[in-house]
Motif scaffolding. Structure first.
Motif, mmCIF file in Angstrom:
data_model
loop_
_atom_site.group_PDB
_atom_site.id
_atom_site.type_symbol
_atom_site.label_atom_id
_atom_site.label_comp_id
_atom_site.label_asym_id
_atom_site.label_seq_id
_atom_site.Cartn_x
_atom_site.Cartn_y
_atom_site.Cartn_z
ATOM 1 N N ASP A 2 0.847 -1.193 0.000
ATOM 2 C CA ASP A 2 0.000 0.000 0.000
ATOM 3 C C ASP A 2 0.879 1.239 0.000
ATOM 4 O O ASP A 2 1.979 1.240 0.559
ATOM 5 C CB ASP A 2 -0.889 0.052 1.247
ATOM 6 C CG ASP A 2 -2.127 -0.816 1.144
ATOM 7 O OD1 ASP A 2 -2.440 -1.295 0.033
ATOM 8 O OD2 ASP A 2 -2.796 -1.012 2.177
ATOM 9 N N ARG B 271 -4.295 2.682 -3.424
ATOM 10 C CA ARG B 271 -4.109 1.363 -4.033
ATOM 11 C C ARG B 271 -4.886 1.313 -5.344
ATOM 12 O O ARG B 271 -5.851 2.027 -5.523
ATOM 13 C CB ARG B 271 -4.503 0.198 -3.147
ATOM 14 C CG ARG B 271 -5.567 0.261 -2.181
ATOM 15 C CD ARG B 271 -5.879 -1.079 -1.452
ATOM 16 N NE ARG B 271 -5.290 -1.220 -0.162
ATOM 17 C CZ ARG B 271 -5.981 -1.303 0.973
ATOM 18 N NH1 ARG B 271 -7.285 -1.256 0.980
ATOM 19 N NH2 ARG B 271 -5.350 -1.436 2.102
ATOM 20 N N PRO C 79 4.061 -0.024 -6.555
ATOM 21 C CA PRO C 79 4.002 1.088 -5.591
ATOM 22 C C PRO C 79 5.209 2.012 -5.685
ATOM 23 O O PRO C 79 5.098 3.211 -5.421
ATOM 24 C CB PRO C 79 3.925 0.395 -4.232
ATOM 25 C CG PRO C 79 4.307 -1.022 -4.459
ATOM 26 C CD PRO C 79 4.052 -1.323 -5.903
#
Length: 159
Positions: A27, A61, A71
């Motif tokens: 995340d 996300r 990410p």
């Protein structure tokens, strides 16, 4: 994200209500209150208890069914001067800047060509490696100073 700065217990009712906000490995966290625009990637170990972000940050996300973004790409993209300016311009309030969620939802994240995307990922990795090296050097510096002060009997009485 290398450490949990502060913990607070929540009731099981509050926890269930925020279940979709439990942090997952990979995340991206974006600070939206106070120092807006700071970013972190969540890296969880296998024995991590469920964690929720503070109310000063939001989880970014990829949407289900959407293309999963690395990410590292997302963080480096959002760290760019252009995107940081866009993020800061959304903030309201002078004493404690805050980005309303409705404004944040307007932020467009576009996908660059694969070669450019990989260049941003490599840039993130290089920066992360440099930050780890700097941290290690600072720790060695502090340890060396402390050792010297102790040898010269210049360390404080409480140490």
């Amino acid at each position: 994200l290398s450490a949990v700065a502060r913990t607070r217990r929540v009731s099981s009712k509050d926890f269930r209500a925020r279940e979709n906000q439990i942090l997952r490995d990979g995340d991206v966290l974006l600070s939206t209150k106070g120092t807006v625009g700071r970013l972190a990637i969540v890296k969880l170990s296998g024995d991590t208890v469920p964690l929720l972000p503070s109310q000063s940050s939001v989880i970014l996300r990829a949407r289900q069914g959407g293309r999963a973004l690395d990410p590292r790409y997302l963080v480096q993209f959002l760290r760019s001067p252009m995107l940081q300016m866009a993020i800061r311009s959304m903030a309201i309030g002078v004493t404690i800047p805050n980005i309303p969620l409705a404004e944040l939802k307007k932020l467009l994240i576009w996908v660059l060509p694969p070669a450019d995307e990989q260049a941003l990922v490599r840039s993130f990795d290089d920066s992360a490696r440099a930050e780890r090296d700097i941290l290690e050097l600072r720790q060695r510096q502090r340890a060396g100073e402390q050792e010297l002060w102790e040898r010269l009997e210049l360390a404080s009485a409480g140490q």
